[in-house]
Design an enzyme around this catalytic site. Sequence first.
Site, PDB file in Angstrom:
ATOM      1  N   ASP A  59       4.913 -28.767  34.951  1.00  7.85           N
ATOM      2  CA  ASP A  59       5.222 -27.507  35.635  1.00  7.85           C
ATOM      3  C   ASP A  59       6.641 -27.653  36.171  1.00  7.85           C
ATOM      4  O   ASP A  59       6.877 -28.438  37.092  1.00  7.85           O
ATOM      5  CB  ASP A  59       4.226 -27.267  36.776  1.00  7.85           C
ATOM      6  CG  ASP A  59       4.525 -25.975  37.539  1.00  7.85           C
ATOM      7  OD1 ASP A  59       5.563 -25.329  37.260  1.00  7.85           O
ATOM      8  OD2 ASP A  59       3.730 -25.626  38.426  1.00  7.85           O
ATOM      9  N   TYR A 144      15.403 -11.952  37.001  1.00 10.21           N
ATOM     10  CA  TYR A 144      15.608 -12.610  35.707  1.00 10.21           C
ATOM     11  C   TYR A 144      17.103 -12.750  35.398  1.00 10.21           C
ATOM     12  O   TYR A 144      17.580 -13.830  35.032  1.00 10.21           O
ATOM     13  CB  TYR A 144      14.891 -11.807  34.626  1.00 10.21           C
ATOM     14  CG  TYR A 144      14.882 -12.453  33.268  1.00 10.21           C
ATOM     15  CD1 TYR A 144      14.033 -13.517  32.988  1.00 10.21           C
ATOM     16  CD2 TYR A 144      15.714 -11.989  32.245  1.00 10.21           C
ATOM     17  CE1 TYR A 144      14.014 -14.106  31.724  1.00 10.21           C
ATOM     18  CE2 TYR A 144      15.698 -12.567  30.991  1.00 10.21           C
ATOM     19  CZ  TYR A 144      14.840 -13.621  30.737  1.00 10.21           C
ATOM     20  OH  TYR A 144      14.829 -14.207  29.482  1.00 10.21           O
TER      21      TYR A 144
HETATM   22  N1  LIG Z   1      11.811 -13.757  23.817  1.00 11.67           N
HETATM   23  C1  LIG Z   1      12.989 -13.240  24.138  1.00 11.67           C
HETATM   24  O1  LIG Z   1      13.345 -12.117  23.724  1.00 11.67           O
HETATM   25  C2  LIG Z   1      13.949 -14.010  25.014  1.00 11.67           C
HETATM   26  C3  LIG Z   1      15.246 -13.512  25.144  1.00 11.67           C
HETATM   27  C4  LIG Z   1      16.147 -14.193  25.948  1.00 11.67           C
HETATM   28  C5  LIG Z   1      15.747 -15.360  26.585  1.00 11.67           C
HETATM   29  N2  LIG Z   1      14.475 -15.814  26.453  1.00 11.67           N
HETATM   30  C6  LIG Z   1      14.121 -17.057  27.153  1.00 11.67           C
HETATM   31  O2  LIG Z   1      13.636 -17.994  26.226  1.00 11.67           O
HETATM   32  C7  LIG Z   1      12.740 -18.877  26.887  1.00 11.67           C
HETATM   33  C8  LIG Z   1      11.463 -18.964  26.077  1.00 11.67           C
HETATM   34  O3  LIG Z   1      10.851 -17.679  26.097  1.00 11.67           O
HETATM   35  P1  LIG Z   1       9.807 -17.205  25.013  1.00 11.67           P
HETATM   36  O4  LIG Z   1      10.166 -15.814  24.691  1.00 11.67           O
HETATM   37  O5  LIG Z   1       9.695 -18.217  23.944  1.00 11.67           O
HETATM   38  O6  LIG Z   1       8.488 -17.131  25.931  1.00 11.67           O
HETATM   39  P2  LIG Z   1       7.050 -17.742  25.760  1.00 11.67           P
HETATM   40  O7  LIG Z   1       6.262 -17.158  26.886  1.00 11.67           O
HETATM   41  O8  LIG Z   1       6.564 -17.573  24.366  1.00 11.67           O
HETATM   42  O9  LIG Z   1       7.275 -19.303  26.031  1.00 11.67           O
HETATM   43  C9  LIG Z   1       7.570 -19.787  27.309  1.00 11.67           C
HETATM   44  C10 LIG Z   1       6.879 -21.122  27.463  1.00 11.67           C
HETATM   45  O10 LIG Z   1       7.227 -21.624  28.755  1.00 11.67           O
HETATM   46  C11 LIG Z   1       6.061 -22.150  29.333  1.00 11.67           C
HETATM   47  N3  LIG Z   1       6.180 -22.120  30.779  1.00 11.67           N
HETATM   48  C12 LIG Z   1       6.146 -21.043  31.603  1.00 11.67           C
HETATM   49  N4  LIG Z   1       6.239 -21.428  32.879  1.00 11.67           N
HETATM   50  C13 LIG Z   1       6.323 -22.777  32.855  1.00 11.67           C
HETATM   51  C14 LIG Z   1       6.427 -23.768  33.874  1.00 11.67           C
HETATM   52  N5  LIG Z   1       6.426 -23.438  35.178  1.00 11.67           N
HETATM   53  N6  LIG Z   1       6.513 -25.070  33.505  1.00 11.67           N
HETATM   54  C15 LIG Z   1       6.463 -25.410  32.190  1.00 11.67           C
HETATM   55  N7  LIG Z   1       6.363 -24.533  31.191  1.00 11.67           N
HETATM   56  C16 LIG Z   1       6.300 -23.228  31.520  1.00 11.67           C
HETATM   57  C17 LIG Z   1       4.939 -21.245  28.849  1.00 11.67           C
HETATM   58  O11 LIG Z   1       3.659 -21.872  28.976  1.00 11.67           O
HETATM   59  C18 LIG Z   1       5.348 -21.002  27.416  1.00 11.67           C
HETATM   60  O12 LIG Z   1       4.801 -21.985  26.539  1.00 11.67           O
HETATM   61  C19 LIG Z   1      12.539 -18.322  28.294  1.00 11.67           C
HETATM   62  O13 LIG Z   1      13.359 -19.052  29.177  1.00 11.67           O
HETATM   63  C20 LIG Z   1      13.018 -16.884  28.182  1.00 11.67           C
HETATM   64  O14 LIG Z   1      13.496 -16.400  29.395  1.00 11.67           O
HETATM   65  C21 LIG Z   1      13.549 -15.174  25.675  1.00 11.67           C
END
Ligand SMILES: NC(=O)c1ccc[n+]([C@@H]2O[C@H](COP(=O)([O-])OP(=O)(O)OC[C@H]3O[C@@H](n4cnc5c(N)ncnc54)[C@H](O)[C@@H]3O)[C@@H](O)[C@H]2O)c1
Length: 251
Positions: A59, A144
Amino acid sequence: MVGGASGIGWATAQALAADGWQVTIADLDADLAAARAGELDGRRGAAAGDGFHAARAVDVSDEGSVEALFDGASPDLVVTTAGVSTLGLVTDHDAAEFRRVVDVCLTGAFLVFKHGGRAVRDGGAMIAIASLNARRPGRGMAAYCAAKAGLVMLAQVAALELGERGVRVNTVSPGFLVTPLTEPVLQIPGLAEEYAENSAIPHRGTAEDVARAVLYLEGSPWMAGEDLAVDGGAQLERYPDVLGLATRAFS
Ligand SMILES: NC(=O)c1ccc[n+]([C@@H]2O[C@H](COP(=O)([O-])OP(=O)(O)OC[C@H]3O[C@@H](n4cnc5c(N)ncnc54)[C@H](O)[C@@H]3O)[C@@H](O)[C@H]2O)c1
């Protein structure tokens, strides 16, 4: 691979494994992380769970948990993608909700840089997934956007400090793409279309596009403190009005 069980993290874990890396998938969702590590092992032709790839529970909002993750480890590469999002106007956003997002997206990355930075091998790399929202504000996205902007600067400071050991710290900033995090948001009528209309490249990006950028940064010995945009050129145009579209759709 912190936050490696889902979305961009999972795509990156798969790309690294396909490139020959031994990957540890660390995630809040320990069961999914274990299943993912088993899947990577299975792809090598080994029995799932033979332990070449590993899974750990972590976490990022808990320093003890992050410290324990890196205890005794000496990785060549640390990637953190753990992130959460929320919607709320500055003038009525719940402070605890604001802190929750900052805690995971910014302080969480700080803790990974802190303990991962002590553990990573000299000459290695640390990469965090920031966002287009580090540069482009979105109405209702203060927590965010602020956390991601802070993350880009945090990585630049870490790059300065760790560069002496040859450790390269960079960020990748994706645009809107479909993952479990954004799937509900991208269902808001008009949002995906508005994003595409305001991008240089109108087709939808993928988590694999982001993974490619992570591998590129890892293999680039003279890149440090860089924030690499992977967003179809969206920063050249207008960010979609997420809050306005959501309000119109649900009221
Ligand atoms: N999907 C998009 O369009 C997008 C765009 C820009 C940035 N992002 C960033 O990319 C990153 C990944 O996002 P995603 O879209 O793959 O989301 P996702 O929800 O598919 O994956 C996020 C992962 O982080 C884990 N997580 C959440 N809180 C946590 C914690 N406290 N400790 C450990 N693990 C934790 C979740 O369990 C999950 O496996 C994020 O930082 C998000 O802000 C995503």
